[in-house]
Scaffold this motif. Structure first.
Motif, PDB file in Angstrom:
ATOM      1  N   MET A 193      -4.172 115.494 -54.094  1.00 14.09           N
ATOM      2  CA  MET A 193      -4.938 116.357 -54.093  1.00 14.09           C
ATOM      3  C   MET A 193      -4.729 117.542 -54.354  1.00 14.09           C
ATOM      4  SD  MET A 193      -2.767 119.280 -50.687  1.00 14.09           S
ATOM      5  CE  MET A 193      -3.706 120.400 -49.743  1.00 14.09           C
ATOM      6  N   ASN A 194      -6.841 118.192 -55.060  1.00 17.73           N
ATOM      7  CA  ASN A 194      -6.742 119.480 -55.711  1.00 17.73           C
ATOM      8  C   ASN A 194      -6.139 120.947 -55.019  1.00 17.73           C
ATOM      9  OD1 ASN A 194      -8.280 117.277 -56.445  1.00 17.73           O
ATOM     10  ND2 ASN A 194      -9.837 117.362 -55.573  1.00 17.73           N
ATOM     11  N   HIS A 195      -6.173 121.618 -55.909  1.00 14.06           N
ATOM     12  CA  HIS A 195      -6.083 123.003 -55.715  1.00 14.06           C
ATOM     13  C   HIS A 195      -6.408 123.579 -56.033  1.00 14.06           C
ATOM     14  CE1 HIS A 195      -1.471 121.412 -54.343  1.00 14.06           C
ATOM     15  NE2 HIS A 195      -1.503 120.498 -54.986  1.00 14.06           N
ATOM     16  N   VAL A 196      -6.960 124.647 -55.574  1.00 11.46           N
ATOM     17  CA  VAL A 196      -8.166 125.666 -55.960  1.00 11.46           C
ATOM     18  C   VAL A 196      -7.700 127.088 -56.144  1.00 11.46           C
ATOM     19  CG1 VAL A 196      -9.839 127.375 -55.490  1.00 11.46           C
ATOM     20  CG2 VAL A 196      -9.601 124.085 -55.135  1.00 11.46           C
ATOM     21  N   VAL A 197      -7.364 127.843 -57.197  1.00  5.00           N
ATOM     22  CA  VAL A 197      -6.924 129.041 -57.087  1.00  5.00           C
ATOM     23  C   VAL A 197      -7.651 129.861 -57.458  1.00  5.00           C
ATOM     24  CG1 VAL A 197      -5.329 130.771 -58.011  1.00  5.00           C
ATOM     25  CG2 VAL A 197      -4.318 128.132 -57.727  1.00  5.00           C
ATOM     26  N   SER A 238      -0.487 127.001 -68.965  1.00  4.88           N
ATOM     27  CA  SER A 238       0.349 128.162 -68.130  1.00  4.88           C
ATOM     28  C   SER A 238      -1.779 129.255 -67.732  1.00  4.88           C
ATOM     29  CB  SER A 238       1.097 128.933 -69.029  1.00  4.88           C
ATOM     30  OG  SER A 238      -0.032 129.787 -70.313  1.00  4.88           O
ATOM     31  N   ARG A 239      -0.249 130.198 -66.630  1.00  4.52           N
ATOM     32  CA  ARG A 239      -0.902 131.242 -66.202  1.00  4.52           C
ATOM     33  C   ARG A 239      -1.709 131.936 -67.616  1.00  4.52           C
ATOM     34  NH1 ARG A 239       2.603 135.402 -64.850  1.00  4.52           N
ATOM     35  NH2 ARG A 239       2.274 135.989 -66.809  1.00  4.52           N
ATOM     36  N   SER A 240      -1.009 132.255 -69.118  1.00  2.00           N
ATOM     37  CA  SER A 240      -1.373 133.422 -69.624  1.00  2.00           C
ATOM     38  C   SER A 240      -3.010 132.807 -70.259  1.00  2.00           C
ATOM     39  CB  SER A 240      -0.340 133.503 -70.874  1.00  2.00           C
ATOM     40  OG  SER A 240       0.010 132.512 -71.397  1.00  2.00           O
ATOM     41  N   ASP A 300      -0.659 118.126 -57.620  1.00  4.57           N
ATOM     42  CA  ASP A 300       0.338 118.367 -57.725  1.00  4.57           C
ATOM     43  C   ASP A 300       1.132 119.363 -58.690  1.00  4.57           C
ATOM     44  OD1 ASP A 300      -0.558 117.901 -54.741  1.00  4.57           O
ATOM     45  OD2 ASP A 300       0.335 116.760 -54.682  1.00  4.57           O
ATOM     46  N   ALA A 301       1.932 117.854 -59.900  1.00  2.00           N
ATOM     47  CA  ALA A 301       2.592 118.733 -60.787  1.00  2.00           C
ATOM     48  C   ALA A 301       2.528 119.185 -61.069  1.00  2.00           C
ATOM     49  CB  ALA A 301       3.072 117.409 -61.349  1.00  2.00           C
ATOM     50  N   ALA A 302       0.984 119.327 -61.426  1.00  3.88           N
ATOM     51  CA  ALA A 302       0.354 120.697 -62.504  1.00  3.88           C
ATOM     52  C   ALA A 302      -0.096 121.661 -62.152  1.00  3.88           C
ATOM     53  CB  ALA A 302      -0.898 120.425 -63.413  1.00  3.88           C
ATOM     54  N   TYR A 303      -0.584 121.851 -60.591  1.00  2.00           N
ATOM     55  CA  TYR A 303      -0.189 123.385 -59.643  1.00  2.00           C
ATOM     56  C   TYR A 303       0.570 123.573 -59.549  1.00  2.00           C
ATOM     57  CZ  TYR A 303       0.198 126.157 -56.156  1.00  2.00           C
ATOM     58  OH  TYR A 303       0.067 127.152 -54.971  1.00  2.00           O
ATOM     59  N   GLN A 304       1.658 123.471 -59.397  1.00  2.00           N
ATOM     60  CA  GLN A 304       3.627 123.636 -59.740  1.00  2.00           C
ATOM     61  C   GLN A 304       3.536 124.179 -60.555  1.00  2.00           C
ATOM     62  OE1 GLN A 304       5.245 123.894 -56.238  1.00  2.00           O
ATOM     63  NE2 GLN A 304       3.365 123.167 -55.509  1.00  2.00           N
ATOM     64  N   ARG A 305       3.385 123.442 -61.844  1.00  2.00           N
ATOM     65  CA  ARG A 305       4.139 123.983 -63.003  1.00  2.00           C
ATOM     66  C   ARG A 305       3.349 125.121 -63.537  1.00  2.00           C
ATOM     67  NH1 ARG A 305       4.055 118.787 -65.170  1.00  2.00           N
ATOM     68  NH2 ARG A 305       1.281 119.134 -65.769  1.00  2.00           N
ATOM     69  N   PHE A 306       1.943 125.743 -62.791  1.00  3.25           N
ATOM     70  CA  PHE A 306       1.211 127.054 -62.884  1.00  3.25           C
ATOM     71  C   PHE A 306       1.715 127.549 -62.247  1.00  3.25           C
ATOM     72  CE2 PHE A 306      -2.427 129.142 -60.916  1.00  3.25           C
ATOM     73  CZ  PHE A 306      -3.067 129.715 -61.853  1.00  3.25           C
ATOM     74  N   SER A 307       2.151 127.349 -60.798  1.00  4.48           N
ATOM     75  CA  SER A 307       2.546 128.550 -60.023  1.00  4.48           C
ATOM     76  C   SER A 307       3.961 128.947 -60.018  1.00  4.48           C
ATOM     77  CB  SER A 307       2.652 128.104 -58.431  1.00  4.48           C
ATOM     78  OG  SER A 307       3.180 127.122 -57.839  1.00  4.48           O
ATOM     79  N   ALA A 308       4.830 127.844 -60.909  1.00  2.24           N
ATOM     80  CA  ALA A 308       5.885 128.823 -61.417  1.00  2.24           C
ATOM     81  C   ALA A 308       5.967 130.526 -62.493  1.00  2.24           C
ATOM     82  CB  ALA A 308       6.807 128.052 -61.960  1.00  2.24           C
ATOM     83  N   ASP A 309       4.638 130.350 -62.149  1.00  2.00           N
ATOM     84  CA  ASP A 309       4.527 131.737 -63.493  1.00  2.00           C
ATOM     85  C   ASP A 309       4.187 132.704 -62.429  1.00  2.00           C
ATOM     86  OD1 ASP A 309       5.519 130.906 -65.610  1.00  2.00           O
ATOM     87  OD2 ASP A 309       2.891 129.896 -66.400  1.00  2.00           O
TER      88      ASP A 309
END
Length: 201
Positions: free
Chosen positions: A1-5, A34-36, A56-65
């Motif tokens: 699933m794609n995630h758009v932020v 990462s976020r930065s 999904d996994a990439a988004y979860q790592r990113f959102s943890a910031d």
């Protein structure tokens, strides 16, 4: 699933393959996105695509910031077919706000719409959810807001009036033609909601 932020008018998409759209900056996920790193890229690019085998996994790592925030809002529709829109900080927008403890997304949407516009609404259907990232100076932290959007029908009797202390300048009932005219000036998250409204799925 794609995630758009979305970061205001810019976006980061976590996806398995590039869209090929012109002007999009692509980066391969090696587990260190990462976020930065992404906010630095967004300083010079409007749209970034993170290409990964597991969005999904990439988004979860990113959102943890980020500090997570849940919100809800929606589009109220009159019997005549007009949509309730509002202007906040000189841009057309839709009413929404933070979910309070013990409150459902539906209850939050109805309450926030009433508070921000003076209009009572009744839930018709869920539309979509959007992700909006931003730095909040009051708490000195990055927040990631997931907003749950709904279509509502107008409950007659209320008077439309802007909640000026929240930066809302005006509220208006807009025809479909008027919504089309103002759509391009809205934030991408709002355009996404408008698209879902028109899909009728």
């Amino acid at each position: 699933m794609n995630h758009v932020v979305y970061f205001a008018d810019k976006s980061v998409t976590f996806t398995t393959r590039t869209s090929g759209a012109e002007g999009v900056f692509t980066i391969s996920d090696d587990g260190s996105v990462s976020r930065s790193k992404l906010t630095k890229i967004l300083e010079t690019h409007k749209n970034v695509e993170v290409i990964t085998s597991d969005p999904d996994a990439a988004y979860q790592r990113f959102s943890a910031d980020f500090y997570p925030v849940e919100a809800a809002g929606g589009v109220v529709v009159r019997k005549t077919g007009e949509w309730l829109m509002m202007r906040r900080w000189s841009r057309w927008d839709l009413p929404k706000g933070h979910v309070e403890p013990g409150e459902s997304y539906e209850e939050c949407a109805v309450r926030e719409i009433k508070e921000e516009t003076g209009v009572d609404g009744k839930i018709v259907r869920p539309l979509c959810s959007t992700l909006h990232a931003y730095f909040f100076p009051k708490t000195n932290r990055w927040e990631l807001k997931r907003t749950h959007w709904f279509e509502l029908s107008e409950v007659e009797g209320g008077v439309a009036q802007p909640q000026e202390e929240e930066g809302i300048e005006s509220v208006a009932w807009c025809t479909d033609e008027q919504v089309s005219e103002i759509c391009n000036g809205c934030y991408p998250t709002i355009r996404r909601v408008i698209e879902r409204m028109r899909s009728k799925e």
